[in-house]
Scaffold this motif. Sequence first.
Motif, PDB file in Angstrom:
ATOM      1  N   ILE A 195       0.836  -1.210   0.000  1.00 20.27           N
ATOM      2  CA  ILE A 195       0.000   0.000   0.000  1.00 20.27           C
ATOM      3  C   ILE A 195       0.861   1.246   0.000  1.00 20.27           C
ATOM      4  CG2 ILE A 195      -1.487   1.377   1.513  1.00 20.27           C
ATOM      5  CD1 ILE A 195      -2.918  -1.259   2.237  1.00 20.27           C
ATOM      6  N   TYR A 196       1.879   1.258   0.839  1.00 13.05           N
ATOM      7  CA  TYR A 196       2.702   2.462   0.941  1.00 13.05           C
ATOM      8  C   TYR A 196       3.486   2.689  -0.347  1.00 13.05           C
ATOM      9  CZ  TYR A 196       5.502   6.167   2.865  1.00 13.05           C
ATOM     10  OH  TYR A 196       6.091   7.393   3.077  1.00 13.05           O
ATOM     11  N   GLY A 197       3.940   1.625  -0.974  1.00 18.18           N
ATOM     12  CA  GLY A 197       4.637   1.777  -2.247  1.00 18.18           C
ATOM     13  C   GLY A 197       3.741   2.405  -3.302  1.00 18.18           C
ATOM     14  N   THR A 198       2.491   1.952  -3.374  1.00 16.73           N
ATOM     15  CA  THR A 198       1.542   2.525  -4.331  1.00 16.73           C
ATOM     16  C   THR A 198       1.215   3.971  -3.965  1.00 16.73           C
ATOM     17  OG1 THR A 198       0.561   0.336  -4.697  1.00 16.73           O
ATOM     18  CG2 THR A 198      -0.733   2.251  -5.386  1.00 16.73           C
ATOM     19  N   PHE A 199       1.042   4.224  -2.675  1.00 18.41           N
ATOM     20  CA  PHE A 199       0.734   5.590  -2.225  1.00 18.41           C
ATOM     21  C   PHE A 199       1.842   6.561  -2.625  1.00 18.41           C
ATOM     22  CE2 PHE A 199       1.132   9.048   0.799  1.00 18.41           C
ATOM     23  CZ  PHE A 199      -0.150   9.581   0.805  1.00 18.41           C
ATOM     24  N   THR A 200       3.094   6.158  -2.459  1.00 14.31           N
ATOM     25  CA  THR A 200       4.193   7.077  -2.770  1.00 14.31           C
ATOM     26  C   THR A 200       4.236   7.411  -4.257  1.00 14.31           C
ATOM     27  OG1 THR A 200       5.767   5.230  -2.914  1.00 14.31           O
ATOM     28  CG2 THR A 200       5.608   6.380  -0.806  1.00 14.31           C
ATOM     29  N   GLU A 201       3.801   6.476  -5.095  1.00 10.77           N
ATOM     30  CA  GLU A 201       3.715   6.783  -6.530  1.00 10.77           C
ATOM     31  C   GLU A 201       2.646   7.844  -6.775  1.00 10.77           C
ATOM     32  OE1 GLU A 201       2.951   3.105  -8.476  1.00 10.77           O
ATOM     33  OE2 GLU A 201       4.880   2.203  -7.905  1.00 10.77           O
ATOM     34  N   HIS A 202       1.495   7.688  -6.152  1.00 14.56           N
ATOM     35  CA  HIS A 202       0.430   8.687  -6.269  1.00 14.56           C
ATOM     36  C   HIS A 202       0.875  10.014  -5.655  1.00 14.56           C
ATOM     37  CE1 HIS A 202      -2.417   5.940  -7.931  1.00 14.56           C
ATOM     38  NE2 HIS A 202      -2.593   5.226  -6.823  1.00 14.56           N
ATOM     39  N   ASN A 203       1.661   9.929  -4.583  1.00 10.17           N
ATOM     40  CA  ASN A 203       2.100  11.137  -3.899  1.00 10.17           C
ATOM     41  C   ASN A 203       2.961  12.014  -4.811  1.00 10.17           C
ATOM     42  OD1 ASN A 203       2.318  12.717  -1.387  1.00 10.17           O
ATOM     43  ND2 ASN A 203       4.477  12.155  -1.454  1.00 10.17           N
ATOM     44  N   LEU A 204       3.799  11.393  -5.607  1.00  7.68           N
ATOM     45  CA  LEU A 204       4.615  12.164  -6.551  1.00  7.68           C
ATOM     46  C   LEU A 204       3.727  12.933  -7.520  1.00  7.68           C
ATOM     47  CD1 LEU A 204       7.427   9.563  -7.391  1.00  7.68           C
ATOM     48  CD2 LEU A 204       7.666  11.674  -6.048  1.00  7.68           C
ATOM     49  N   GLU A 205       2.668  12.284  -7.975  1.00  6.51           N
ATOM     50  CA  GLU A 205       1.756  12.943  -8.906  1.00  6.51           C
ATOM     51  C   GLU A 205       0.988  14.067  -8.222  1.00  6.51           C
ATOM     52  OE1 GLU A 205      -1.840  11.885 -12.073  1.00  6.51           O
ATOM     53  OE2 GLU A 205      -0.827  10.275 -10.964  1.00  6.51           O
ATOM     54  N   LEU A 206       0.556  13.824  -6.994  1.00  6.73           N
ATOM     55  CA  LEU A 206      -0.178  14.877  -6.285  1.00  6.73           C
ATOM     56  C   LEU A 206       0.712  16.091  -6.045  1.00  6.73           C
ATOM     57  CD1 LEU A 206      -2.884  15.646  -4.896  1.00  6.73           C
ATOM     58  CD2 LEU A 206      -1.739  15.083  -2.750  1.00  6.73           C
ATOM     59  N   ARG A 207       1.965  15.853  -5.711  1.00  6.74           N
ATOM     60  CA  ARG A 207       2.886  16.969  -5.501  1.00  6.74           C
ATOM     61  C   ARG A 207       2.995  17.821  -6.755  1.00  6.74           C
ATOM     62  NH1 ARG A 207       8.121  14.058  -3.005  1.00  6.74           N
ATOM     63  NH2 ARG A 207       9.065  16.101  -3.410  1.00  6.74           N
ATOM     64  N   ALA A 217      -7.434  22.595 -16.340  1.00  2.74           N
ATOM     65  CA  ALA A 217      -6.606  21.438 -16.688  1.00  2.74           C
ATOM     66  C   ALA A 217      -5.976  20.834 -15.439  1.00  2.74           C
ATOM     67  CB  ALA A 217      -5.528  21.845 -17.687  1.00  2.74           C
ATOM     68  N   VAL A 218      -5.535  21.678 -14.506  1.00  2.00           N
ATOM     69  CA  VAL A 218      -4.942  21.180 -13.262  1.00  2.00           C
ATOM     70  C   VAL A 218      -6.000  20.461 -12.424  1.00  2.00           C
ATOM     71  CG1 VAL A 218      -3.767  21.799 -11.119  1.00  2.00           C
ATOM     72  CG2 VAL A 218      -3.173  22.974 -13.245  1.00  2.00           C
ATOM     73  N   LEU A 219      -7.194  21.047 -12.350  1.00  7.89           N
ATOM     74  CA  LEU A 219      -8.265  20.432 -11.568  1.00  7.89           C
ATOM     75  C   LEU A 219      -8.701  19.097 -12.169  1.00  7.89           C
ATOM     76  CD1 LEU A 219     -10.420  23.585 -10.738  1.00  7.89           C
ATOM     77  CD2 LEU A 219      -8.824  22.379  -9.234  1.00  7.89           C
ATOM     78  N   ASP A 220      -8.682  19.001 -13.485  1.00  2.00           N
ATOM     79  CA  ASP A 220      -8.994  17.724 -14.132  1.00  2.00           C
ATOM     80  C   ASP A 220      -7.980  16.655 -13.735  1.00  2.00           C
ATOM     81  OD1 ASP A 220     -11.211  18.773 -15.399  1.00  2.00           O
ATOM     82  OD2 ASP A 220     -10.219  19.030 -17.352  1.00  2.00           O
ATOM     83  N   ARG A 221      -6.715  17.044 -13.653  1.00  2.00           N
ATOM     84  CA  ARG A 221      -5.679  16.098 -13.240  1.00  2.00           C
ATOM     85  C   ARG A 221      -5.907  15.651 -11.793  1.00  2.00           C
ATOM     86  NH1 ARG A 221      -0.727  19.685 -14.059  1.00  2.00           N
ATOM     87  NH2 ARG A 221       0.344  18.027 -12.907  1.00  2.00           N
ATOM     88  N   LEU A 222      -6.304  16.594 -10.928  1.00  3.21           N
ATOM     89  CA  LEU A 222      -6.568  16.247  -9.539  1.00  3.21           C
ATOM     90  C   LEU A 222      -7.721  15.254  -9.442  1.00  3.21           C
ATOM     91  CD1 LEU A 222      -6.128  16.646  -6.488  1.00  3.21           C
ATOM     92  CD2 LEU A 222      -7.717  18.579  -6.600  1.00  3.21           C
ATOM     93  N   GLN A 223      -8.795  15.502 -10.175  1.00  7.22           N
ATOM     94  CA  GLN A 223      -9.949  14.613 -10.111  1.00  7.22           C
ATOM     95  C   GLN A 223      -9.628  13.240 -10.694  1.00  7.22           C
ATOM     96  OE1 GLN A 223     -12.618  15.119  -8.440  1.00  7.22           O
ATOM     97  NE2 GLN A 223     -12.577  17.325  -8.062  1.00  7.22           N
ATOM     98  N   ALA A 224      -8.825  13.211 -11.749  1.00 10.04           N
ATOM     99  CA  ALA A 224      -8.431  11.919 -12.331  1.00 10.04           C
ATOM    100  C   ALA A 224      -7.582  11.126 -11.345  1.00 10.04           C
ATOM    101  CB  ALA A 224      -7.672  12.148 -13.633  1.00 10.04           C
ATOM    102  N   LEU A 225      -6.662  11.806 -10.680  1.00  9.44           N
ATOM    103  CA  LEU A 225      -5.845  11.143  -9.666  1.00  9.44           C
ATOM    104  C   LEU A 225      -6.726  10.630  -8.539  1.00  9.44           C
ATOM    105  CD1 LEU A 225      -3.178  10.404  -8.262  1.00  9.44           C
ATOM    106  CD2 LEU A 225      -3.076  12.762  -7.408  1.00  9.44           C
ATOM    107  N   HIS A 226      -7.672  11.439  -8.111  1.00 10.40           N
ATOM    108  CA  HIS A 226      -8.578  11.036  -7.029  1.00 10.40           C
ATOM    109  C   HIS A 226      -9.290   9.734  -7.366  1.00 10.40           C
ATOM    110  CE1 HIS A 226     -11.533  11.227  -3.857  1.00 10.40           C
ATOM    111  NE2 HIS A 226     -12.515  11.246  -4.734  1.00 10.40           N
TER     112      HIS A 226
END
Length: 204
Positions: A82-94, A119-128
Amino acid sequence: MIDELTILRLVAMKGRVSPDTIALSLDADAADVGRRLDEYVSRELIAATPRGFRITPAGRARCTNLVAAEHRIVDTAAVEQIYGTFTEHNLELREVITDWQMRGPDQPNDHTDGEYDGAVLDRLQALHQRVLPLLDQIADVAPRLGHYRTRLVKAADRVAAGEHGFVSKPIVDSYHTVWFELHEDLIGLAGLTRADEAEAGRGA
């Protein structure tokens, strides 16, 4: 009933909080939260100040012990995955948060360009949407952390409704604020420290 560690961790991470702030974050009754906070004051785990409740050194030590106990009983292999996957998402959120706040190295985003912000908000929602299954896994492995899914969904919904302060505003349960707190709890669950993660380049 909300467990002691969840309340103490929120007080520690938010710095100064009111019962209403804790209750709103955890979808709990403010009066019940207030009674719990008063109990922790009597145990000298938190202190009441004019600006709200704050954690004490004894409270931090109590958190450390409770986090260590939690780490000992979880599925270590599952948490590592879980933490490994989270850190990948974390890079994108940053990257998303940086692009929301800045247009370039020396150009703060003044939010006058709707196309850029959209465009930035679309990226946030896609990541979510991609993160939601991981949040379910987190709740399965560590039920105490289940409140993060609810809080992140609420933040994403408010952003989608046009309340853009819920992208990264620090004084509310914005997406970035809740994400940071989740990151902090996952670090503890994995038996790591914030200093270790910063050195490894996996900071918030």
